[in-house]
Scaffold this motif. Structure first.
Motif, PDB file in Angstrom:
ATOM      1  N   PHE A   1      -3.257 -13.771  -0.408  1.00 28.74           N
ATOM      2  CA  PHE A   1      -2.518 -13.516  -1.742  1.00 28.74           C
ATOM      3  C   PHE A   1      -3.506 -14.055  -2.731  1.00 28.74           C
ATOM      4  O   PHE A   1      -4.338 -14.812  -2.867  1.00 28.74           O
ATOM      5  CB  PHE A   1      -1.228 -14.789  -1.829  1.00 28.74           C
ATOM      6  N   PRO A   2      -3.224 -13.064  -3.952  1.00 33.33           N
ATOM      7  CA  PRO A   2      -4.342 -13.439  -5.245  1.00 33.33           C
ATOM      8  C   PRO A   2      -3.776 -14.819  -6.162  1.00 33.33           C
ATOM      9  O   PRO A   2      -4.610 -15.063  -6.959  1.00 33.33           O
ATOM     10  CB  PRO A   2      -4.316 -12.214  -5.817  1.00 33.33           C
TER      11      PRO A   2
ATOM     12  N   GLU B   1       2.790  -3.085   5.477  1.00 32.86           N
ATOM     13  CA  GLU B   1       3.988  -3.017   4.552  1.00 32.86           C
ATOM     14  C   GLU B   1       4.315  -4.005   3.934  1.00 32.86           C
ATOM     15  O   GLU B   1       4.713  -4.184   3.024  1.00 32.86           O
ATOM     16  CB  GLU B   1       4.926  -2.112   5.272  1.00 32.86           C
TER      17      GLU B   1
ATOM     18  N   ALA C   1       2.962  -6.951   3.348  1.00 31.21           N
ATOM     19  CA  ALA C   1       2.046  -7.400   2.558  1.00 31.21           C
ATOM     20  C   ALA C   1       1.941  -6.744   1.309  1.00 31.21           C
ATOM     21  O   ALA C   1       2.202  -7.517   0.079  1.00 31.21           O
ATOM     22  CB  ALA C   1       0.441  -7.446   3.093  1.00 31.21           C
ATOM     23  N   ARG C   2       2.079  -5.404   1.286  1.00 30.10           N
ATOM     24  CA  ARG C   2       2.198  -4.704   0.093  1.00 30.10           C
ATOM     25  C   ARG C   2       3.460  -5.262  -0.640  1.00 30.10           C
ATOM     26  O   ARG C   2       3.506  -5.195  -1.981  1.00 30.10           O
ATOM     27  CB  ARG C   2       2.144  -3.070   0.425  1.00 30.10           C
ATOM     28  N   ASP C   3       4.605  -5.369  -0.081  1.00 31.38           N
ATOM     29  CA  ASP C   3       5.731  -5.622  -0.744  1.00 31.38           C
ATOM     30  C   ASP C   3       5.685  -6.946  -1.385  1.00 31.38           C
ATOM     31  O   ASP C   3       6.166  -7.477  -2.249  1.00 31.38           O
ATOM     32  CB  ASP C   3       6.854  -5.813   0.405  1.00 31.38           C
ATOM     33  N   LEU C   4       4.706  -7.905  -0.864  1.00 31.09           N
ATOM     34  CA  LEU C   4       4.573  -9.226  -1.493  1.00 31.09           C
ATOM     35  C   LEU C   4       3.169  -9.187  -2.230  1.00 31.09           C
ATOM     36  O   LEU C   4       2.802 -10.542  -2.719  1.00 31.09           O
ATOM     37  CB  LEU C   4       4.375 -10.257  -0.192  1.00 31.09           C
ATOM     38  N   ASP C   5       2.818  -8.148  -2.613  1.00 34.31           N
ATOM     39  CA  ASP C   5       1.618  -8.130  -3.473  1.00 34.31           C
ATOM     40  C   ASP C   5       0.426  -8.895  -2.761  1.00 34.31           C
ATOM     41  O   ASP C   5      -0.203  -9.823  -3.470  1.00 34.31           O
ATOM     42  CB  ASP C   5       1.800  -8.728  -4.963  1.00 34.31           C
ATOM     43  N   ALA C   6       0.171  -8.845  -1.485  1.00 27.56           N
ATOM     44  CA  ALA C   6      -0.817  -9.425  -0.884  1.00 27.56           C
ATOM     45  C   ALA C   6      -1.495  -8.589  -0.012  1.00 27.56           C
ATOM     46  O   ALA C   6      -1.242  -7.024   0.020  1.00 27.56           O
ATOM     47  CB  ALA C   6      -0.214 -10.339   0.114  1.00 27.56           C
ATOM     48  N   ARG C   7      -2.448  -8.866   0.817  1.00 27.65           N
ATOM     49  CA  ARG C   7      -3.334  -8.187   1.662  1.00 27.65           C
ATOM     50  C   ARG C   7      -3.184  -8.839   3.096  1.00 27.65           C
ATOM     51  O   ARG C   7      -3.337  -9.833   3.313  1.00 27.65           O
ATOM     52  CB  ARG C   7      -4.873  -7.711   1.352  1.00 27.65           C
TER      53      ARG C   7
ATOM     54  N   ASP D   1     -11.999 -11.559  -0.290  1.00 26.28           N
ATOM     55  CA  ASP D   1     -11.361 -10.940  -1.505  1.00 26.28           C
ATOM     56  C   ASP D   1     -10.913 -12.205  -2.446  1.00 26.28           C
ATOM     57  O   ASP D   1     -10.220 -11.785  -3.385  1.00 26.28           O
ATOM     58  CB  ASP D   1      -9.921 -10.556  -1.080  1.00 26.28           C
TER      59      ASP D   1
END
Length: 218
Positions: free
Chosen positions: A125-126, A70, A72-78, A30
Motif C-alpha cells: 500500500f502507498p 484484482e 489489490a487494484r480494488d484496494l489501491d494497492a499492488r 515501490d
C-alpha cells in the motif's frame, strides 16, 4: 469491528496473516508504506479457486496472480507474489508481520493454523494504516516435546541437516500413495491447527502439483 481492508481481503477468500510498516532493510519495492500478507488458511480460498479455475490452464499460481491482483487494484494497492523472480523474502516478511515462526520442517508454522496455511501474496500500500499489531501466541514447537513431524516421514526426508527433496520425490513416485492422497505425513503429524487440515481434494491437488514441478525441474 475489523478494519475494512481486512474485511475486503476475507470477502475475496483470502486470509490476512499479518502486516507491518516496512523499513529499508525489508526490501519492499515501490516505496510501499504498509504491507499485508495474505494467503489460504481453511477452505475459503480453495473453494473459490476450485470454483473459478479452468483446469486446462490455471495453476494455483496463475489463478492467484489474477485473483490477488484484482483485490489489490480494488484496494489501491499492488500485489507481489512468492513465485516472482527474483523472489521476495516472504519468510522474513512473515517474521516482521508477526505471521508465524519457523518450524522444524523449515515451513512457517502459525499458532492457530499450524502448517495448514500458505502465503500467496503480499499487498503493498502507498499509505500506512493505523492497525493494531497482530496478536501472535507463543512458538508452538518450543513446547512440543515429541516433535512427531520429524519422525513421520517414511523416508526420513526431514532432519536437522534439512529437507532431502530427492528422497521425498523418489518416494512419491513409487510408494507414496498415502502421501499423494492425503498429504505430506510429516505435515499431518503436527498437532497444531488440525481444524485447518486440507481436505482430500485440496491435499491431492497440492501433492500432485508439487510432484509435477519437481519432476519437471530434473
Amino acid at each position: 469491528m475489523e478494519h475494512p481492508v481486512l474485511m475486503a481481503i476475507r470477502r475475496a477468500g483470502f486470509t490476512p496473516f499479518g502486516w507491518f510498516h516496512p523499513q529499508a532493510e525489508d526490501r519492499v519495492p515501490d516505496g510501499a508504506k504498509f504491507v499485508i500478507l495474505i494467503g489460504n488458511a481453511g477452505p475459503d480460498m480453495w473453494r473459490r479457486f476450485a470454483r473459478e479455475r479452468n483446469p486446462a490452464r490455471d495453476t494455483m499460481d496463475a489463478w492467484t496472480e489474477v485473483a490477488a491482483g484484482e483485490l489489490a487494484r480494488d484496494l489501491d494497492a499492488r500485489a507481489v507474489f512468492p513465485f516472482d523472480k527474483p523472489p521476495y523474502p516472504f519468510l522474513t516478511w512473515a517474521r516482521r508481520a508477526r505471521a508465524g515462526y519457523v518450524s522444524p520442517l523449515g515451513l512457517n508454522i502459525h499458532p492457530a493454523y499450524g502448517l495448514w496455511h500458505a502465503f500467496r501474496a503480499a499487498l503493498l500500500f502507498p499509505v500506512a494504516f493505523d492497525m493494531p499489531q497482530p496478536t501472535l501466541g507463543a512458538h508452538p514447537c518450543e513446547s512440543c516435546m515429541e516433535k512427531p513431524c520429524l519422525s513421520a516421514c517414511p523416508v526420513s526426508a526431514f532432519s536437522p541437516a534439512g529437507y532431502d527433496v530427492p528422497a521425498c520425490v523418489a518416494h512419491l513416485e513409487t510408494a507414496g500413495k498415502t502421501c499423494m492422497e492425503g498429504g505430506c505425513l510429516a505435515r499431518r503429524a503436527c498437532p497444531v491447527g488440525r481444524a485447518f487440515t486440507y481436505g482430500p481434494a485440496q491435499a491431492q491437488f497440492h501433492m500432485t502439483a508439487f510432484l509435477q514441478a519437481r519432476l519437471a525441474a530434473r
